[in-house]
Design a protein around this motif. Structure first.
Motif, PDB file in Angstrom:
ATOM      1  N   GLY A 129     -13.020  10.535  20.330  1.00 41.59           N
ATOM      2  CA  GLY A 129     -12.812  11.779  19.610  1.00 41.59           C
ATOM      3  C   GLY A 129     -11.580  11.820  18.736  1.00 41.59           C
ATOM      4  O   GLY A 129     -11.557  12.512  17.720  1.00 41.59           O
ATOM      5  N   ALA A 130     -10.527  11.096  19.113  1.00 42.96           N
ATOM      6  CA  ALA A 130      -9.280  11.186  18.361  1.00 42.96           C
ATOM      7  C   ALA A 130      -9.306  10.331  17.103  1.00 42.96           C
ATOM      8  O   ALA A 130      -8.743  10.692  16.074  1.00 42.96           O
ATOM      9  CB  ALA A 130      -8.104  10.767  19.251  1.00 42.96           C
ATOM     10  N   GLY A 131      -9.949   9.174  17.169  1.00 40.72           N
ATOM     11  CA  GLY A 131     -10.039   8.312  15.999  1.00 40.72           C
ATOM     12  C   GLY A 131      -8.689   7.743  15.578  1.00 40.72           C
ATOM     13  O   GLY A 131      -7.791   7.567  16.404  1.00 40.72           O
ATOM     14  N   ASP A 132      -8.560   7.462  14.306  1.00 42.53           N
ATOM     15  CA  ASP A 132      -7.348   6.859  13.740  1.00 42.53           C
ATOM     16  C   ASP A 132      -6.123   7.690  14.111  1.00 42.53           C
ATOM     17  O   ASP A 132      -6.056   8.877  13.789  1.00 42.53           O
ATOM     18  CB  ASP A 132      -7.509   6.790  12.218  1.00 42.53           C
ATOM     19  N   PRO A 133      -5.116   7.080  14.783  1.00 43.23           N
ATOM     20  CA  PRO A 133      -3.938   7.847  15.197  1.00 43.23           C
ATOM     21  C   PRO A 133      -2.934   8.092  14.075  1.00 43.23           C
ATOM     22  O   PRO A 133      -1.974   8.850  14.265  1.00 43.23           O
ATOM     23  CB  PRO A 133      -3.311   6.950  16.275  1.00 43.23           C
ATOM     24  N   SER A 134      -3.141   7.492  12.907  1.00 42.98           N
ATOM     25  CA  SER A 134      -2.143   7.579  11.838  1.00 42.98           C
ATOM     26  C   SER A 134      -1.851   9.014  11.389  1.00 42.98           C
ATOM     27  O   SER A 134      -0.678   9.377  11.233  1.00 42.98           O
ATOM     28  CB  SER A 134      -2.574   6.734  10.638  1.00 42.98           C
ATOM     29  N   PRO A 135      -2.858   9.866  11.143  1.00 38.73           N
ATOM     30  CA  PRO A 135      -2.537  11.246  10.741  1.00 38.73           C
ATOM     31  C   PRO A 135      -1.714  11.991  11.783  1.00 38.73           C
ATOM     32  O   PRO A 135      -0.832  12.788  11.434  1.00 38.73           O
ATOM     33  CB  PRO A 135      -3.917  11.880  10.550  1.00 38.73           C
ATOM     34  N   ALA A 136      -1.997  11.735  13.065  1.00 38.87           N
ATOM     35  CA  ALA A 136      -1.224  12.397  14.122  1.00 38.87           C
ATOM     36  C   ALA A 136       0.221  11.898  14.128  1.00 38.87           C
ATOM     37  O   ALA A 136       1.163  12.679  14.298  1.00 38.87           O
ATOM     38  CB  ALA A 136      -1.876  12.137  15.474  1.00 38.87           C
ATOM     39  N   THR A 137       0.394  10.590  13.959  1.00 35.09           N
ATOM     40  CA  THR A 137       1.753  10.049  13.889  1.00 35.09           C
ATOM     41  C   THR A 137       2.511  10.647  12.713  1.00 35.09           C
ATOM     42  O   THR A 137       3.675  11.050  12.837  1.00 35.09           O
ATOM     43  CB  THR A 137       1.711   8.516  13.761  1.00 35.09           C
ATOM     44  N   ALA A 138       1.848  10.717  11.562  1.00 36.41           N
ATOM     45  CA  ALA A 138       2.493  11.262  10.368  1.00 36.41           C
ATOM     46  C   ALA A 138       2.891  12.725  10.559  1.00 36.41           C
ATOM     47  O   ALA A 138       3.986  13.146  10.148  1.00 36.41           O
ATOM     48  CB  ALA A 138       1.558  11.126   9.170  1.00 36.41           C
TER      49      ALA A 138
ATOM     50  N   GLY B 211       3.471  10.905  17.857  1.00 38.27           N
ATOM     51  CA  GLY B 211       2.276  11.704  17.595  1.00 38.27           C
ATOM     52  C   GLY B 211       0.977  10.971  17.862  1.00 38.27           C
ATOM     53  O   GLY B 211       0.020  11.546  18.387  1.00 38.27           O
ATOM     54  N   GLY B 212       0.940   9.689  17.516  1.00 39.75           N
ATOM     55  CA  GLY B 212      -0.285   8.927  17.706  1.00 39.75           C
ATOM     56  C   GLY B 212      -0.678   8.802  19.163  1.00 39.75           C
ATOM     57  O   GLY B 212      -1.843   9.026  19.538  1.00 39.75           O
ATOM     58  N   ILE B 213       0.294   8.455  20.010  1.00 39.28           N
ATOM     59  CA  ILE B 213      -0.033   8.276  21.427  1.00 39.28           C
ATOM     60  C   ILE B 213      -0.313   9.623  22.100  1.00 39.28           C
ATOM     61  O   ILE B 213      -1.147   9.708  23.002  1.00 39.28           O
ATOM     62  CB  ILE B 213       1.080   7.497  22.162  1.00 39.28           C
TER      63      ILE B 213
ATOM     64  N   ALA C 103       3.394  18.903  17.922  1.00 36.94           N
ATOM     65  CA  ALA C 103       4.419  19.753  17.300  1.00 36.94           C
ATOM     66  C   ALA C 103       5.654  19.878  18.183  1.00 36.94           C
ATOM     67  O   ALA C 103       6.752  20.173  17.686  1.00 36.94           O
ATOM     68  CB  ALA C 103       3.836  21.135  16.990  1.00 36.94           C
ATOM     69  N   ARG C 104       5.500  19.625  19.487  1.00 36.57           N
ATOM     70  CA  ARG C 104       6.652  19.710  20.392  1.00 36.57           C
ATOM     71  C   ARG C 104       7.634  18.559  20.205  1.00 36.57           C
ATOM     72  O   ARG C 104       8.719  18.561  20.800  1.00 36.57           O
ATOM     73  CB  ARG C 104       6.147  19.769  21.833  1.00 36.57           C
ATOM     74  N   ILE C 105       7.286  17.574  19.386  1.00 32.70           N
ATOM     75  CA  ILE C 105       8.256  16.531  19.018  1.00 32.70           C
ATOM     76  C   ILE C 105       9.495  17.184  18.412  1.00 32.70           C
ATOM     77  O   ILE C 105      10.625  16.713  18.620  1.00 32.70           O
ATOM     78  CB  ILE C 105       7.612  15.528  18.040  1.00 32.70           C
TER      79      ILE C 105
END
Length: 348
Positions: A140-149, A287-289, A313-315
């Motif tokens: 479901g999560a797919g490519d983690p790059s957008p989350a990391t960004a 974000g990715g992990i 967002a809690r980062i």
């Protein structure tokens, strides 16, 4: 160089050398710590100059993943895999299946994902040989790059607010070094927030994309760290903060997605001495992990993107806490991040 005496060896639980000559596989899988759970960390494919360089990268990156998961309070440990080879020339389905078999032999102690030189498509081939893969569409999560960004973006907001004052990034100059999946996505967030972008990448087409889409100004990759900007965002390979580059920095904030940005631990103190606020890499790029930790394959529930990104967002809050510790104890932010991560490891 013996692994146990390597400078980057830090009590790693397991270091595996995987080889399949018929498939062209030479890989190193480093499991640093599984106190909080299975070791999750991406697979990097790179044409390392020497085997020692590959070992060092695996050791450093896996330790960083342990601290990253601990800071983010995830039920995961830290690991990393590196595959020796040119990602533009040496990939094959046979290689990725052999890599998957190497992971499978570890019995779930290590879960792989995407990293530099690898893609979701590569991981889908790995998935045919092992279930221990994260960041693919099945979960479901797919490519983690957008989350990391996105995590780096909110981290830049926290660092800019602490060092420069104000809640807006509008008008701030940000130098983005590296325009891969994460760097280009970060550039979009920054442009939407009104930041002025300076960019560099070894791939001319990526630079052209950033210039065309976001009105960025392109500079030489070897000099982007020295640009007169408010924020320097390293989003390429590690060790960019070193004895040569730190004296040339003109940005009061360093906050980017690259792993192992400090060439050596002492460079955290060197940044502090120059008055540069450094957002520790494994804190800001989590974000990715965090995103893949919300996958259905890990939680048993449908992937909830809204919940995952709320956690990312809690980062911002984690970095605020690191900055507070650094100020109160008069220590570099890199040291403050290590202490906070180690506290959370002990608590587990």
């Amino acid at each position: 160089m013996p692994v146990f005496k390597a400078p980057d060896y830090a009590g790693h639980e397991q270091v595996v050398f995987a080889s399949d000559p018929d498939a062209g596989l030479q890989a190193i899988i480093a499991i640093h710590d599984t106190t909080r759970g299975p070791a999750l960390g991406g697979c990097r494919m790179w044409a390392y100059p020497t085997e020692q360089d590959a070992i060092a990268d695996a050791l450093r990156l896996s330790r960083g993943m342990t601290y990253k998961s601990a800071l983010a309070e995830l039920p995961l440990g830290g690991g990393k895999a590196v595959v020796l080879g040119d990602p533009g020339r040496d990939k094959s389905a046979a290689l990725w299946r052999a890599f998957g078999r190497a992971i499978e032999r570890l019995g779930g102690r290590y879960v792989t994902g995407e990293d530099v030189g690898t893609s979701v498509a590569d991981l889908e081939v790995v998935r045919t040989a092992t279930a221990h893969v994260a960041g693919i569409p099945e979960g479901g999560a797919g490519d983690p790059s957008p989350a990391t960004a996105f995590g780096v973006f909110v981290g830049i907001q926290a660092a800019a607010r602490r060092r420069l004052g104000g809640d807006s990034l509008a008008g701030l100059r940000v130098a983005v070094q590296g325009l891969g999946h994460v760097g280009l996505c970060l550039a979009e967030h920054l442009a939407d927030a009104g930041a002025e972008l300076v960019v560099a990448d070894l791939a001319a087409e990526r630079v052209e994309t950033a210039v065309g889409r976001y009105g960025a100004r392109a500079v030489a990759p070897a000099r982007i760290h020295a640009e007169p900007v408010e924020v320097f965002a390293p989003c390429a390979m590690g060790a960019v903060l070193n004895d040569e580059t730190i004296p040339e920095l003109r940005a009061p904030v360093v906050a980017g997605s690259a792993n192992n940005q400090l060439a050596e631990a002492r460079h955290g103190a060197a940044l502090a001495e120059r008055g540069v606020l450094y957002a520790p890499d494994y804190a800001i790029n989590a974000g990715g992990i965090i995103n893949v930790s919300h996958e259905s394959t890990r939680t048993g529930r449908p992937y909830d993107r809204q919940a995952a990104f709320a956690r990312i967002a809690r980062i911002h809050d984690t970095l605020e806490r690191i900055f507070e510790i650094a100020d109160a104890e008069r220590i570099p932010t890199s040291t403050a991040a290590d202490r906070l991560a180690e506290e959370r490891l002990r608590a587990a």
